[in-house]
Motif scaffolding. Structure first.
Motif, PDB file in Angstrom:
ATOM      1  N   LYS A 130     -10.127  24.868 -41.945  1.00 42.02           N
ATOM      2  CA  LYS A 130     -10.441  24.145 -40.705  1.00 42.02           C
ATOM      3  C   LYS A 130     -10.467  22.636 -40.931  1.00 42.02           C
ATOM      4  O   LYS A 130      -9.899  21.872 -40.157  1.00 42.02           O
ATOM      5  CB  LYS A 130     -11.790  24.625 -40.132  1.00 42.02           C
ATOM      6  N   GLN A 181     -17.114  16.331 -41.503  1.00 42.07           N
ATOM      7  CA  GLN A 181     -18.095  17.331 -41.932  1.00 42.07           C
ATOM      8  C   GLN A 181     -19.115  16.717 -42.893  1.00 42.07           C
ATOM      9  O   GLN A 181     -20.300  16.934 -42.748  1.00 42.07           O
ATOM     10  CB  GLN A 181     -17.367  18.507 -42.596  1.00 42.07           C
ATOM     11  N   VAL A 198      -9.099  21.112 -43.450  1.00 44.32           N
ATOM     12  CA  VAL A 198      -7.761  20.690 -43.881  1.00 44.32           C
ATOM     13  C   VAL A 198      -6.890  20.413 -42.653  1.00 44.32           C
ATOM     14  O   VAL A 198      -6.187  19.400 -42.590  1.00 44.32           O
ATOM     15  CB  VAL A 198      -7.115  21.762 -44.804  1.00 44.32           C
ATOM     16  N   SER A 229     -15.335  30.426 -43.807  1.00 45.68           N
ATOM     17  CA  SER A 229     -15.530  29.271 -44.666  1.00 45.68           C
ATOM     18  C   SER A 229     -14.370  29.196 -45.668  1.00 45.68           C
ATOM     19  O   SER A 229     -13.983  30.218 -46.237  1.00 45.68           O
ATOM     20  CB  SER A 229     -16.867  29.466 -45.397  1.00 45.68           C
ATOM     21  N   GLY A 230     -13.795  28.037 -45.825  1.00 46.30           N
ATOM     22  CA  GLY A 230     -12.677  27.880 -46.757  1.00 46.30           C
ATOM     23  C   GLY A 230     -11.324  28.267 -46.168  1.00 46.30           C
ATOM     24  O   GLY A 230     -10.307  28.248 -46.853  1.00 46.30           O
ATOM     25  N   ILE A 283      -2.434  26.854 -47.624  1.00 49.22           N
ATOM     26  CA  ILE A 283      -3.677  26.899 -46.832  1.00 49.22           C
ATOM     27  C   ILE A 283      -3.340  27.173 -45.365  1.00 49.22           C
ATOM     28  O   ILE A 283      -3.968  27.999 -44.730  1.00 49.22           O
ATOM     29  CB  ILE A 283      -4.464  25.562 -46.942  1.00 49.22           C
TER      30      ILE A 283
HETATM   31  N1  LIG Z   1      -7.620  17.992 -51.394  1.00 50.44           N
HETATM   32  C1  LIG Z   1      -7.607  19.296 -51.706  1.00 50.44           C
HETATM   33  N2  LIG Z   1      -6.983  19.714 -52.844  1.00 50.44           N
HETATM   34  C2  LIG Z   1      -6.935  21.034 -53.154  1.00 50.44           C
HETATM   35  N3  LIG Z   1      -7.470  22.005 -52.410  1.00 50.44           N
HETATM   36  C3  LIG Z   1      -8.101  21.648 -51.276  1.00 50.44           C
HETATM   37  C4  LIG Z   1      -8.208  20.274 -50.863  1.00 50.44           C
HETATM   38  N4  LIG Z   1      -8.862  20.228 -49.682  1.00 50.44           N
HETATM   39  C5  LIG Z   1      -9.170  21.500 -49.385  1.00 50.44           C
HETATM   40  N5  LIG Z   1      -8.720  22.355 -50.334  1.00 50.44           N
HETATM   41  C6  LIG Z   1      -8.838  23.823 -50.288  1.00 50.44           C
HETATM   42  O1  LIG Z   1      -8.342  24.271 -49.038  1.00 50.44           O
HETATM   43  C7  LIG Z   1      -9.092  25.380 -48.577  1.00 50.44           C
HETATM   44  C8  LIG Z   1      -9.593  25.124 -47.181  1.00 50.44           C
HETATM   45  O2  LIG Z   1     -10.611  24.125 -47.196  1.00 50.44           O
HETATM   46  P1  LIG Z   1     -11.344  23.608 -45.917  1.00 50.44           P
HETATM   47  O3  LIG Z   1     -10.360  23.162 -44.905  1.00 50.44           O
HETATM   48  O4  LIG Z   1     -12.326  22.591 -46.383  1.00 50.44           O
HETATM   49  O5  LIG Z   1     -12.109  24.912 -45.398  1.00 50.44           O
HETATM   50  P2  LIG Z   1     -13.030  25.069 -44.109  1.00 50.44           P
HETATM   51  O6  LIG Z   1     -12.333  26.017 -43.206  1.00 50.44           O
HETATM   52  O7  LIG Z   1     -14.319  25.656 -44.615  1.00 50.44           O
HETATM   53  O8  LIG Z   1     -13.235  23.702 -43.515  1.00 50.44           O
HETATM   54  C9  LIG Z   1     -10.203  25.613 -49.592  1.00 50.44           C
HETATM   55  O9  LIG Z   1      -9.787  26.629 -50.464  1.00 50.44           O
HETATM   56  C10 LIG Z   1     -10.295  24.286 -50.313  1.00 50.44           C
HETATM   57  O10 LIG Z   1     -10.757  24.469 -51.618  1.00 50.44           O
END
Ligand SMILES: Nc1ncnc2c1ncn2[C@@H]1O[C@H](COP(=O)(O)OP(=O)(O)O)[C@@H](O)[C@H]1O
Ligand SMILES: [Mg+2]
Length: 273
Positions: free
Chosen positions: A61, A106, A63, A57-58, A37
């Motif tokens: 951010k 969020q 994470v 999105s995804g 990621i």
């Molecule tokens: N605990 C987790 N286990 C597996 N995949 C995750 C987890 N948390 C987030 N992801 C994946 O990491 C990616 C980034 O998620 P996220 O940070 O929520 O995106 P955003 O930029 O929209 O906030 C996404 O593909 C999400 O599905």
């Protein structure tokens, strides 16, 4: 109380001394199973600034935010908060750092079974040992600080509008008088007027409380009106960082379409009028 205005914060942002860096994330790699990621991402946040963190999105951010807060495991990299490497910190040092952070997640709405006042008191109960009367008074001050009417304090989240819920969540993030607050898409789901009011509140609090603000946002209005600096997440790293003017000049395709789309152009014209 220390007053700070945008210009002053900009001046602070010109210093690159370690003392002015509140948060430093260096070479951060995070993956889930074998899906990467974040890949060697680096980002600094300077004291007193409102940093807008954007990206598709995804993109990761939330994470990154959870990684900074120590809630998600990273595979590599260093995170320093207030100059302290949090992995090398003792338990007491870590606790002290935690008390200087405020967070609005969020999807971290309020606890529905608690009143606004009780919600604001959650961090106080976790970190401080205060008599109830004092806690009530302190929590009430936070409720007023975020512009909620006093009677909102005794209401449950289900009795509040979306804008009021965000304000109450902000009051909870400010419960311990933090030095930095992390806001993850705080205006998503709000109507444009409530969102603009929330942005104004964030700027006002930064100015009056000497706060540093890390704000994940999709909201172009927020980026144009409230943020001193913007960092864009893409290709698992910080693609571009700088002022809104820097974003408007960027030739990076995602940044270009995001900041120079029709909606962005209208906002830019309005801001310069
Ligand atoms: N605990 C987790 N286990 C597996 N995949 C995750 C987890 N948390 C987030 N992801 C994946 O990491 C990616 C980034 O998620 P996220 O940070 O929520 O995106 P955003 O930029 O929209 O906030 C996404 O593909 C999400 O599905
Ligand atoms: Mg997110």
């Amino acid at each position: 109380m220390k007053l700070r205005n945008r210009k002053k914060a900009g001046a602070v942002a010109d210093h690159t001394g370690e003392g002015d860096i509140v948060l430093s994330a260096h070479d951060i790699t995070v993956s889930f199973a074998d899906k990467v990621i974040l890949d060697k991402l680096s980002l600094d946040i300077r004291r007193g600034e409102i940093l807008g963190f954007v990206g598709a999105s995804g993109a990761g951010k939330s994470v990154l935010l959870r990684t900074i807060l120590g809630l998600t495991r990273k595979q590599s990299g260093t995170i320093k908060l207030f100059g302290l490497d949090i992995e090398k910190a003792s338990e007491v040092e870590r606790l002290r750092v935690d008390m200087r952070l405020g967070v609005l997640f969020q999807h971290g709405a309020l606890f529905s079974a608690l009143t606004v006042l009780e919600n604001v008191q959650v961090p106080m109960r976790e970190y401080l040992d205060l008599p109830k009367k004092l806690m009530d008074e302190l929590a009430m001050l936070k409720v007023e600080l975020v512009g909620l009417p006093p009677d909102a304090a005794h209401k449950f989240p289900s009795e509040l509008s979306g804008g009021m819920i965000k304000r109450a969540a902000l009051a909870r993030a400010l419960a311990l008088d933090p030095d930095i607050v992390f806001l993850d898409e705080p205006t998503s789901g709000l109507d444009p007027i409530s969102a603009a009011e929330f942005d104004e509140l964030v700027v006002k609090l930064r100015d009056t409380m000497d706060l540093t603000v890390y704000m994940v946002t999709h909201d172009l209005d927020t980026l144009f009106t409230a943020c001193d600096r913007v960092a864009v997440l893409g290709n698992k790293k910080v693609l571009v960082e700088g002022t809104i003017d820097d974003m408007l000049k960027s030739e990076e395709p995602w940044v270009k379409s995001y900041f120079r789309g029709k909606r962005a152009r209208q906002l830019d014209l309005a801001a310069r009028a």
